[in-house]
Design a protein around this motif. Structure first.
Motif: not given
Lengths: 295, 414
Positions: B196-211, B230-236
């Protein structure tokens, strides 16, 4: 063409000032003081990156809100080391220590962000006689790229100095004598306010720091920096300040620390007029704030 | 009297950053003022008198008793704009939106601003209780000997300053320690939390990138993006972190818990007719709100799961089910708070929330969580999401708060 004194980064004021304090000129007995001159010289920093942390500390001491758009007086603070560097040159007629700040005018031509890289410069001119000595103007200019975003002028009085024969100073447009008198605010200025402002502005002139160092220059107690009082007054106008504006202030009398002063302000046709008043009801600083003229 | 429509017109926040970072020198008043002025600039409100501004802060200095009014006076708004402070722990921002929306719906206001701010960097430090009592006594004393006598009971240890506590007064447990109990009780796995945490970071980063945040955020002190992201974070990567809360088989880490943060967020709310008259965007209507609390003190229930009580009440009153929502925002106090809230709802027969509809542009784990600012951040973002989906789309918000409380709100695009 003026000579250009180029700096990679803003020079430190403390060292230059220490040299000048030890170089205070004593009048020689039996001889009239020699007339002094101002060299045609500009001090320049071509690319200055502002420090948001230092801005925030400056904002706090002066009562400004910490925001990205910097106060006009902050840009004056940034040009101050260049002013000091000019005065530190051996052929500059006057040393910073002992100068009396008479008036200041500054214009913020457009809002400036703390993230913008700045070109800063300072130069002195307009030396002329005064009934108590001589006055000269210290100018500052701040550009972003080729655009002038801020310009300012401080007029200094050198008690007992003699301007070259035949000179007359261009009169500086000062606020009038009809300052407001109804106080709407009381400011409590602590004893260490001069040290607080010195820490954030870099102006470590000893008259502001401590009773002992102030006494060397004839003041019983330290006096607050005129530019602090200026900044505090402009901060008091907060949201009423036009995005581009001119502030003109006259420093009528020094403010000895610690003290309580009153602040009186009234609206004019196109801006505000204010006075910082002592307990004797006499003004210490009077000023006007108005929208900047498009130029 | 007919109830009017209160609509979200837009929002503004400053990027959120980790406590002790880029905003360490800024106070709550500074950040709230700058954030209000960003909104004022975006909607051309300079010099205008609004009907009310309401906001709050969780970590608040006593000198900031009129925090919001002070921010208004420092802003470009007309000084005749009144303001009020409101407090409900981490749900302050959402309660502020509710307060203002209700006034607008009742015709007591047409246009206002609601939000919140928090600085964990500039938190108040207080003196110890014996020293505080001695100081108050000395202040009341009339003579010097009496004044000195007041300090007789003060011990050297009392002179140490007391940093702000984030523990629940009744349980003595920090948020993290309380949530660790909940995490264990509901059997929330480390993997599910990190996912859930990794998804939160990835989605927020994508929203920033999309303007997505271009018209929702103004830079502050040189910061242009959320500092915790942390846009590049992952579950690992998250899986390698050491656990910080809970005992031997603890699963909660700094990666799946929110960081102490600084920031501010505000929302512009107006009567729908007024918003249309001014040609403002009408993003979403504030439909309804429910507050609930749990019996957490004796351990019967969970500190941060009051959302699982507020949401069913809200759904029932509005004749809706979880399936009727196009987007659901559950504040990520901790990853396991979201997961346990959803598990509790499912256990009570309310079904579940599809991952594609949950915190669609990331939430507090990635953005950070300046306590009172979180409500404003979520409301503005969700209103924009719903507006993009089109009229009639519904959104549900749940924000948990200290004291075992939570606020749930429904927004609907109009």
């Amino acid at each position: 063409m003026p000579q250009v004194l180029h700096f990679d980064e803003l020079p430190s004021v403390a060292g230059m000032l220490a040299k000048q304090v030890t170089r205070v000129r004593l009048p020689r007995l039996g001889s009239a003081p020699a007339p002094r001159t101002l060299p045609d010289r500009r001090a320049v920093v071509t690319s200055h990156r502002q420090d948001p942390d230092r801005l925030a500390r400056y904002d706090r001491v002066c009562g400004y809100t910490v925001r990205d758009e910097v106060p006009a007086s902050w840009l004056n603070v940034l040009t101050f080391p260049l002013q000091t560097a000019l005065m530190a040159q051996p052929d500059f007629g006057f040393g910073l220590a002992g100068l009396v700040h008479v008036s200041n005018t500054m214009t913020l031509h457009r809002p400036v962000s703390v993230t913008e890289q700045l070109w800063l410069s300072a130069w002195a001119d307009n030396l002329g006689p005064h009934r108590r000595g001589a006055t000269f103007d210290m100018h500052g200019e701040v550009r972003v790229g080729s655009e002038v975003v801020w310009s300012g002028t401080s007029t200094y009085l050198v008690n007992g100095a003699q301007a070259p024969a035949g000179t007359t100073a261009r009169p500086v447009v000062e606020p009038g004598d009809d300052w407001p008198t109804v106080r709407s605010q009381t400011w409590r200025l602590p004893a260490d306010l001069g040290r607080q402002y010195a820490a954030v502005s870099g102006d470590v002139n000893p008259i502001h720091l401590h009773p002992a160092t102030a006494r060397l220059f004839g003041f019983k107690r330290p006096i607050v920096h005129g530019m602090w009082t200026h900044a505090r007054a402009v901060a008091a106008l907060a949201g009423a300040l036009p995005a581009a504006h001119t502030v003109r202030v006259r420093f009528a009398k020094p403010v000895l620390l610690p003290t309580k002063v009153g602040f009186a302000v009234e609206q004019t046709a196109d801006g505000h007029r204010f006075a910082v008043v002592g307990s004797d009801d006499r003004p210490r600083v009077v000023g006007v704030v108005e929208p900047a003229q498009k130029g | 009297m007919a109830v009017r429509n209160a609509v979200i017109v837009g929002g503004n926040r400053i990027p959120f950053v980790k406590a002790g970072g880029k905003y360490a020198q800024a106070s709550n008043v500074d950040m709230l003022t700058a954030t209000i002025d960003g909104l004022v600039a975006r909607f051309g409100l300079a010099g205008e008198k609004l009907d009310e501004v309401v906001a709050g802060a969780v970590l608040k200095h006593s000198r900031d008793f009129n925090l919001t009014r002070e921010a208004v006076l420092g802003s470009a708004l007309d000084p005749h704009t009144p303001a009020c402070d409101l407090a409900q722990a981490c749900a302050t921002g959402l309660e502020a939106v509710t307060y203002l929306a209700n006034k607008i719906r009742l015709g007591q206001a047409d246009v206002g601003i609601a939000g919140g701010v928090d600085s964990a960097s500039d938190a108040p430090i207080v003196v110890s209780e014996p020293l505080r009592r001695a100081l108050l006594k000395a202040n009341r004393a009339r003579t010097l000997p009496d004044r000195l006598k007041a300090f007789a009971s003060v011990r050297p240890a009392d002179l140490a300053p007391v940093p702000p506590g984030v523990v629940e007064p009744r349980t003595g447990l920090s948020m993290g320690e309380s949530q660790a109990l909940t995490t264990a009780k509901w059997g929330i796995s480390r993997e599910a939390q990190d996912e859930l945490s990794a998804r939160s970071h990835q989605r927020l980063a994508a929203a920033w990138d999309a303007g997505f945040f271009d018209d929702l955020v103004t830079p502050y002190l040189g910061v242009t993006r959320d500092g915790i992201l942390r846009p590049d974070t992952s579950v690992a990567a998250l899986g390698k972190l050491r656990s910080v809360f809970g005992g031997a088989d603890a699963t909660m880490t700094a990666g799946n818990s929110t960081a102490l943060s600084d920031g501010a967020a505000v929302v512009l709310i107006a009567d729908e007719d007024e918003a249309r008259r001014r040609n403002w965007p009408v993003l979403a209507r504030v439909v309804d709100t429910q507050v609930a609390a749990t019996d957490y003190v004796t351990g019967n229930e969970d500190l941060l799961l009051a959302g699982a009580r507020a949401i069913p009440e809200l759904l029932e009153r509005n004749g809706l089910t979880l399936a009727d929502f196009d987007a659901v925002e559950v504040h990520e106090a901790f990853a396991s708070t979201v997961l346990a809230t959803l598990a509790a709802l499912e256990q009570d027969g309310h079904g579940t929330v599809d991952v594609d509809k949950l915190n669609v542009h990331g939430s507090s784990l990635a953005a950070g969580h300046p306590f009172a600012a979180t409500g404003g951040r979520i409301v503005a973002s969700l209103a924009k999401v719903l507006s993009e989906k089109g009229p009639g789309s519904r959104g549900l918000i749940s924000v948990c708060a200290a004291g075992g409380q939570a606020v749930a709100t429904i927004l609907e695009a109009v």
